[in-house]
Design a protein around this motif. Structure first.
Motif: not given
Length: 112
Positions: A77-85
């Motif tokens: 999911h994109e929200d998890i990627l955004k949190e990592s970034l």
């Protein structure tokens, strides 16, 4: 040869072909470059865990990150990627421009 570092947590997903992209705030490569890839916490003089060939480079805004991009990064999911970034780059805003880099991995640079 140019080099690129990845956090150790991504090594297996890169080797398995799950992670086929990276998002960076700065990038000095170009399409068709072959780069050695290293684990971030290790000195660059150690042997790389493999090599990548740059297939495509796109500029994206932080708010352009969607499920399709997240999947190439190995996320569901994109929200998890955004949190990592946001953990890596603390100054990201929706309008921040980033490099979205698609690559092919190989353990041997001569195999490209």
């Amino acid at each position: 040869m140019k080099r690129l570092k990845f956090y150790e947590e991504y090594v297996n997903s890169i080797k398995e072909g799950i992670k086929t992209s990276t998002i960076r705030s700065h990038f000095n490569g170009k399409v068709d470059d072959i780069m050695s890839v290293h684990i971030s916490a290790q000195p660059l003089n150690l042997k790389p865990f493999g090599f990548i060939k740059i297939k495509e480079i796109r500029y994206i805004r932080f708010d352009d990150i969607d499920k399709a991009i997240a999947r190439t990064e190995g996320y569901l999911h994109e929200d998890i990627l955004k949190e990592s970034l946001l953990e890596i780059y603390d100054n990201l805003e929706d309008s921040t421009l980033l490099y979205y880099i698609l690559f092919e991995f190989n353990e041997d640079a001569n195999e490209f």
